[in-house]
Design a protein around this motif. Structure first.
Motif, PDB file in Angstrom:
ATOM      1  N   ALA A  54      43.484   9.157 -99.862  1.00  0.00           N
ATOM      2  CA  ALA A  54      44.423  10.045 -99.168  1.00  0.00           C
ATOM      3  C   ALA A  54      44.158  10.021 -97.668  1.00  0.00           C
ATOM      4  CB  ALA A  54      44.304  11.468 -99.716  1.00  0.00           C
ATOM      5  N   LYS A  55      42.889  10.096 -97.296  1.00  0.00           N
ATOM      6  CA  LYS A  55      42.545  10.130 -95.866  1.00  0.00           C
ATOM      7  C   LYS A  55      42.961   8.862 -95.133  1.00  0.00           C
ATOM      8  CE  LYS A  55      39.245  13.620 -94.970  1.00  0.00           C
ATOM      9  NZ  LYS A  55      38.286  14.015 -93.978  1.00  0.00           N
ATOM     10  N   LEU A  56      43.075   7.767 -95.847  1.00  0.00           N
ATOM     11  CA  LEU A  56      43.544   6.533 -95.215  1.00  0.00           C
ATOM     12  C   LEU A  56      45.015   6.628 -94.823  1.00  0.00           C
ATOM     13  CD1 LEU A  56      41.884   3.836 -97.506  1.00  0.00           C
ATOM     14  CD2 LEU A  56      41.311   4.337 -95.114  1.00  0.00           C
ATOM     15  N   GLN A  57      45.757   7.508 -95.495  1.00  0.00           N
ATOM     16  CA  GLN A  57      47.203   7.590 -95.286  1.00  0.00           C
ATOM     17  C   GLN A  57      47.646   8.827 -94.516  1.00  0.00           C
ATOM     18  OE1 GLN A  57      49.014   4.998 -96.092  1.00  0.00           O
ATOM     19  NE2 GLN A  57      47.232   4.041 -97.004  1.00  0.00           N
ATOM     20  N   GLY A  58      46.813   9.866 -94.503  1.00  0.00           N
ATOM     21  CA  GLY A  58      47.219  11.103 -93.830  1.00  0.00           C
ATOM     22  C   GLY A  58      46.236  12.213 -94.119  1.00  0.00           C
ATOM     23  N   PRO A  59      46.546  13.419 -93.676  1.00  0.00           N
ATOM     24  CA  PRO A  59      45.632  14.539 -93.889  1.00  0.00           C
ATOM     25  C   PRO A  59      45.654  15.045 -95.334  1.00  0.00           C
ATOM     26  CG  PRO A  59      47.564  15.252 -92.646  1.00  0.00           C
ATOM     27  CD  PRO A  59      47.688  13.773 -92.820  1.00  0.00           C
ATOM     28  N   ILE A  60      44.494  15.472 -95.810  1.00  0.00           N
ATOM     29  CA  ILE A  60      44.350  16.058 -97.146  1.00  0.00           C
ATOM     30  C   ILE A  60      45.220  17.310 -97.218  1.00  0.00           C
ATOM     31  CG2 ILE A  60      42.713  17.143 -98.751  1.00  0.00           C
ATOM     32  CD1 ILE A  60      42.165  14.152 -98.323  1.00  0.00           C
ATOM     33  N   ASN A  61      45.907  17.493 -98.336  1.00  0.00           N
ATOM     34  CA  ASN A  61      46.755  18.670 -98.528  1.00  0.00           C
ATOM     35  C   ASN A  61      46.576  19.211 -99.947  1.00  0.00           C
ATOM     36  OD1 ASN A  61      48.437  17.138-100.307  1.00  0.00           O
ATOM     37  ND2 ASN A  61      49.526  16.299 -98.540  1.00  0.00           N
ATOM     38  N   GLU A  62      47.329  20.215-100.292  1.00  0.00           N
ATOM     39  CA  GLU A  62      47.197  20.824-101.630  1.00  0.00           C
ATOM     40  C   GLU A  62      47.527  19.828-102.739  1.00  0.00           C
ATOM     41  OE1 GLU A  62      45.873  23.793-102.626  1.00  0.00           O
ATOM     42  OE2 GLU A  62      45.288  23.873-100.524  1.00  0.00           O
ATOM     43  N   SER A  63      48.474  18.955-102.497  1.00  0.00           N
ATOM     44  CA  SER A  63      48.810  17.934-103.487  1.00  0.00           C
ATOM     45  C   SER A  63      47.616  17.007-103.735  1.00  0.00           C
ATOM     46  CB  SER A  63      50.030  17.131-103.012  1.00  0.00           C
ATOM     47  OG  SER A  63      50.381  16.156-103.957  1.00  0.00           O
ATOM     48  N   THR A  64      46.850  16.735-102.688  1.00  0.00           N
ATOM     49  CA  THR A  64      45.657  15.896-102.831  1.00  0.00           C
ATOM     50  C   THR A  64      44.631  16.592-103.723  1.00  0.00           C
ATOM     51  OG1 THR A  64      46.040  15.124-100.562  1.00  0.00           O
ATOM     52  CG2 THR A  64      43.922  14.561-101.579  1.00  0.00           C
ATOM     53  N   TYR A  65      44.427  17.877-103.503  1.00  0.00           N
ATOM     54  CA  TYR A  65      43.479  18.629-104.341  1.00  0.00           C
ATOM     55  C   TYR A  65      43.938  18.656-105.795  1.00  0.00           C
ATOM     56  CZ  TYR A  65      40.902  20.139-100.240  1.00  0.00           C
ATOM     57  OH  TYR A  65      40.135  20.156 -99.096  1.00  0.00           O
ATOM     58  N   ARG A  66      45.255  18.805-105.988  1.00  0.00           N
ATOM     59  CA  ARG A  66      45.766  18.789-107.366  1.00  0.00           C
ATOM     60  C   ARG A  66      45.593  17.412-107.995  1.00  0.00           C
ATOM     61  NH1 ARG A  66      49.866  21.860-104.897  1.00  0.00           N
ATOM     62  NH2 ARG A  66      51.280  20.069-104.895  1.00  0.00           N
ATOM     63  N   ALA A  67      45.811  16.361-107.217  1.00  0.00           N
ATOM     64  CA  ALA A  67      45.618  14.998-107.737  1.00  0.00           C
ATOM     65  C   ALA A  67      44.165  14.794-108.139  1.00  0.00           C
ATOM     66  CB  ALA A  67      46.044  13.963-106.689  1.00  0.00           C
ATOM     67  N   ALA A  68      43.240  15.242-107.301  1.00  0.00           N
ATOM     68  CA  ALA A  68      41.812  15.113-107.624  1.00  0.00           C
ATOM     69  C   ALA A  68      41.462  15.912-108.872  1.00  0.00           C
ATOM     70  CB  ALA A  68      40.971  15.566-106.437  1.00  0.00           C
ATOM     71  N   ALA A  69      42.023  17.114-108.984  1.00  0.00           N
ATOM     72  CA  ALA A  69      41.769  17.934-110.170  1.00  0.00           C
ATOM     73  C   ALA A  69      42.344  17.268-111.412  1.00  0.00           C
ATOM     74  CB  ALA A  69      42.360  19.339-109.987  1.00  0.00           C
ATOM     75  N   LEU A  70      43.551  16.739-111.305  1.00  0.00           N
ATOM     76  CA  LEU A  70      44.169  16.064-112.448  1.00  0.00           C
ATOM     77  C   LEU A  70      43.332  14.873-112.887  1.00  0.00           C
ATOM     78  CD1 LEU A  70      46.414  15.617-114.504  1.00  0.00           C
ATOM     79  CD2 LEU A  70      47.700  14.397-112.723  1.00  0.00           C
ATOM     80  N   VAL A  71      42.870  14.084-111.935  1.00  0.00           N
ATOM     81  CA  VAL A  71      42.034  12.926-112.266  1.00  0.00           C
ATOM     82  C   VAL A  71      40.780  13.376-113.011  1.00  0.00           C
ATOM     83  CG1 VAL A  71      40.510  11.189-111.235  1.00  0.00           C
ATOM     84  CG2 VAL A  71      42.844  11.410-110.427  1.00  0.00           C
ATOM     85  N   GLU A  72      40.128  14.401-112.495  1.00  0.00           N
ATOM     86  CA  GLU A  72      38.879  14.859-113.121  1.00  0.00           C
ATOM     87  C   GLU A  72      39.134  15.512-114.475  1.00  0.00           C
ATOM     88  OE1 GLU A  72      34.630  15.081-112.945  1.00  0.00           O
ATOM     89  OE2 GLU A  72      36.170  13.827-112.052  1.00  0.00           O
ATOM     90  N   ILE A  73      40.231  16.239-114.595  1.00  0.00           N
ATOM     91  CA  ILE A  73      40.587  16.847-115.881  1.00  0.00           C
ATOM     92  C   ILE A  73      40.852  15.760-116.911  1.00  0.00           C
ATOM     93  CG2 ILE A  73      42.421  18.120-117.090  1.00  0.00           C
ATOM     94  CD1 ILE A  73      42.625  19.898-114.530  1.00  0.00           C
ATOM     95  N   LEU A  74      41.643  14.759-116.564  1.00  0.00           N
ATOM     96  CA  LEU A  74      41.954  13.675-117.503  1.00  0.00           C
ATOM     97  C   LEU A  74      40.699  12.889-117.861  1.00  0.00           C
ATOM     98  CD1 LEU A  74      45.327  12.362-116.045  1.00  0.00           C
ATOM     99  CD2 LEU A  74      44.983  13.847-118.032  1.00  0.00           C
TER     100      LEU A  74
END
Length: 190
Positions: A54-74
């Motif tokens: 994410a940081k390579l493309q832009g600033p971290i946002n709430e969608s990034t946190y949700r993506a990280a949570a989804l990855v870890e949950i799965l």
């Protein structure tokens, strides 16, 4: 690891709280099991890949946190299910969920985690991220089944081996990167 902490250390601290909140339930048994899982977390490589991409493309946002949570949950759900399938009594040096609470509860915990991840994305309309990671879970399942099929006779070539590890391991790692990038830009080329 110090290098990574300099780049995304703050984000990982925030992520841990968001992940804990994402897996909460209204059921005391589930909450007890989730606390057990969270206390024995792994290195969280996949969420790191989400944040770094994410940081390579832009600033971290709430969608990034949700993506990280989804990855870890799965990822956690697949580990819980894998321990049942493999009849493993240990995970990361501790008793597995199925070793403590038996297979029925472990399967339901894995299912609960899958549903929490799906709902996290759906409720926030993170459809692209959900698509990316759903494909990864499909590939992981296919890789696991291919391994079961091919290892019965122990006679398969190197290309099949790479197909197995691509499905079982590489698909979630690469999807973590794609989900991170997608969380901060709509430009699919990036």
């Amino acid at each position: 690891m110090d290098f990574v902490n300099k780049i995304i250390g703050d984000e990982l601290k925030i992520f841990e709280k968001k992940f804990t909140d994402a897996v909460k339930s209204q059921t005391p048994l589930l909450d007890r099991i989730m606390k057990y899982i969270i206390k024995r977390k792994g290195k969280q490589l996949r969420p790191m890949f989400v944040f770094l991409s994410a940081k390579l493309q832009g600033p971290i946002n709430e969608s990034t946190y949700r993506a990280a949570a989804l990855v870890e949950i799965l990822h956690t759900a697949t580990l819980v299910h894998d321990d049942v399938v493999d009849e493993s009594l240990e995970r990361r040096g501790f008793f597995s969920i199925n070793a403590i609470w038996k297979n029925k509860i472990a399967v339901l915990v894995g299912d609960y985690l899958l549903s929490k991840g799906l709902l996290l994305s759906l409720e926030n309309k993170d459809f692209t991220i959900l698509t990316i990671l759903s494909n990864a879970v499909k590939n992981m399942s296919e890789g696991e089944l291919l391994q079961m099929e091919k290892t019965r006779n122990l006679n398969f070539d190197e290309s099949v081996y790479y197909e197995i590890i691509n499905g079982k391991t590489a698909s979630l790692l690469s999807s973590s990167c794609a989900a991170g990038a997608s969380s901060v830009t709509q430009d699919q080329e990036k």
